[in-house]
Design an enzyme around this catalytic site. Sequence first.
Site, PDB file in Angstrom:
ATOM      1  N   GLY A 113     -72.566 -63.542  50.280  1.00 41.84           N
ATOM      2  CA  GLY A 113     -73.456 -62.967  51.290  1.00 41.84           C
ATOM      3  C   GLY A 113     -74.457 -64.018  51.751  1.00 41.84           C
ATOM      4  CB  SER A 123     -71.413 -59.601  51.702  1.00 46.68           C
ATOM      5  OG  SER A 123     -72.449 -58.681  52.017  1.00 46.68           O
ATOM      6  CG  ASP A 133     -69.980 -58.108  45.620  1.00 46.29           C
ATOM      7  OD1 ASP A 133     -69.835 -56.935  46.011  1.00 46.29           O
ATOM      8  OD2 ASP A 133     -70.752 -58.928  46.176  1.00 46.29           O
ATOM      9  N   GLY A 134     -71.728 -61.012  44.019  1.00 42.03           N
ATOM     10  CA  GLY A 134     -73.158 -61.012  43.739  1.00 42.03           C
ATOM     11  C   GLY A 134     -73.638 -62.348  43.189  1.00 42.03           C
ATOM     12  N   GLY A 135     -74.478 -63.028  43.975  1.00 43.42           N
ATOM     13  CA  GLY A 135     -75.062 -64.288  43.502  1.00 43.42           C
ATOM     14  C   GLY A 135     -74.076 -65.431  43.446  1.00 43.42           C
ATOM     15  N   GLY A 151     -76.900 -53.150  45.330  1.00 47.28           N
ATOM     16  CA  GLY A 151     -77.995 -52.594  46.130  1.00 47.28           C
ATOM     17  C   GLY A 151     -78.657 -53.599  47.044  1.00 47.28           C
ATOM     18  CG  HIS A 164     -67.621 -57.563  50.556  1.00 42.17           C
ATOM     19  ND1 HIS A 164     -66.731 -57.073  49.611  1.00 42.17           N
ATOM     20  CD2 HIS A 164     -68.852 -57.162  50.153  1.00 42.17           C
ATOM     21  CE1 HIS A 164     -67.409 -56.412  48.680  1.00 42.17           C
ATOM     22  NE2 HIS A 164     -68.695 -56.449  48.986  1.00 42.17           N
ATOM     23  N   GLY A 220     -78.623 -57.967  48.653  1.00 37.99           N
ATOM     24  CA  GLY A 220     -78.062 -59.316  48.712  1.00 37.99           C
ATOM     25  C   GLY A 220     -79.102 -60.294  48.195  1.00 37.99           C
ATOM     26  CG  ASP A 274     -71.920 -55.266  50.432  1.00 40.82           C
ATOM     27  OD1 ASP A 274     -72.291 -56.431  50.585  1.00 40.82           O
ATOM     28  OD2 ASP A 274     -71.105 -54.921  49.551  1.00 40.82           O
TER      29      ASP A 274
END
Length: 228
Positions: free
Chosen positions: A195, A6, A173-175, A140, A31, A142, A33
Amino acid sequence: MKLAPSIYTVDFARLGEQIKEAERAGVDVIHLDIMDGNFVPNITFGPMVCAAVCRSTSLLCEAHLMIEGPERYFRDYKDAGVSRIIVHVETCPHLYSTIQQLRQLPVEVGITLNPLTSLDTIKEALPLVDLVLIMSVEPGYGGQKYIPAATRRIAAVRRMLDEIGSKAELEVDGGVNLNTICTVRDAGASIVVVGSAVYNDTYSVADSVAMLRASLQQCPADSDEDTE
Ligand code: DX5
Ligand code: ZN
């Protein structure tokens, strides 16, 4: 397992370089965002920056639209070189027509939902899409911590896709990082957004990607305990 860096945490002063570094390091998807300050508190960038990114890579560019009224901009992202558009079901009250609109562009169609939005909201759409994105953080920002409850959701959507014989990608997506990537893969993901695990001040992009790949090679049999 495909890796989708990301560019949210990229060094924007070196955007083109950082994209090329990721491509050389062997990532699979870029990716993007997109945040509008409405659907999520943060504002990132729009079609112009996406066009610059898509021009600097031969990789597939996917736009994760965290924006209200996403259908207003589909054509702009397609023209910018984005070939997969991922919409939040929370922003698409007429999801069937939205999917048709994307098909007509054409671009690959992805749907996603916030960490506590019921999976029932995507069940009927699964046969119509090319990708499902499971949010494992509140959208919202990273650099957030993986929400452990997302693991069950990934596995549940994996089962739902298998039950209908769908070939859709299952993306998370995320963490996602060295501690969580095995859990996410074992739960059934085929692509992970990374990310801060790729763009950070500690390691180079090449080393970060290499470490993620090495982690995947060494996933322990009982990797479920690694979600903290
Ligand atoms: C959050 C974005 C994610 C985020 C991923 O709203 O959709 O793509 O940038 O960043 P990390 O991998 O650091 O959680
Ligand atoms: Zn994203």
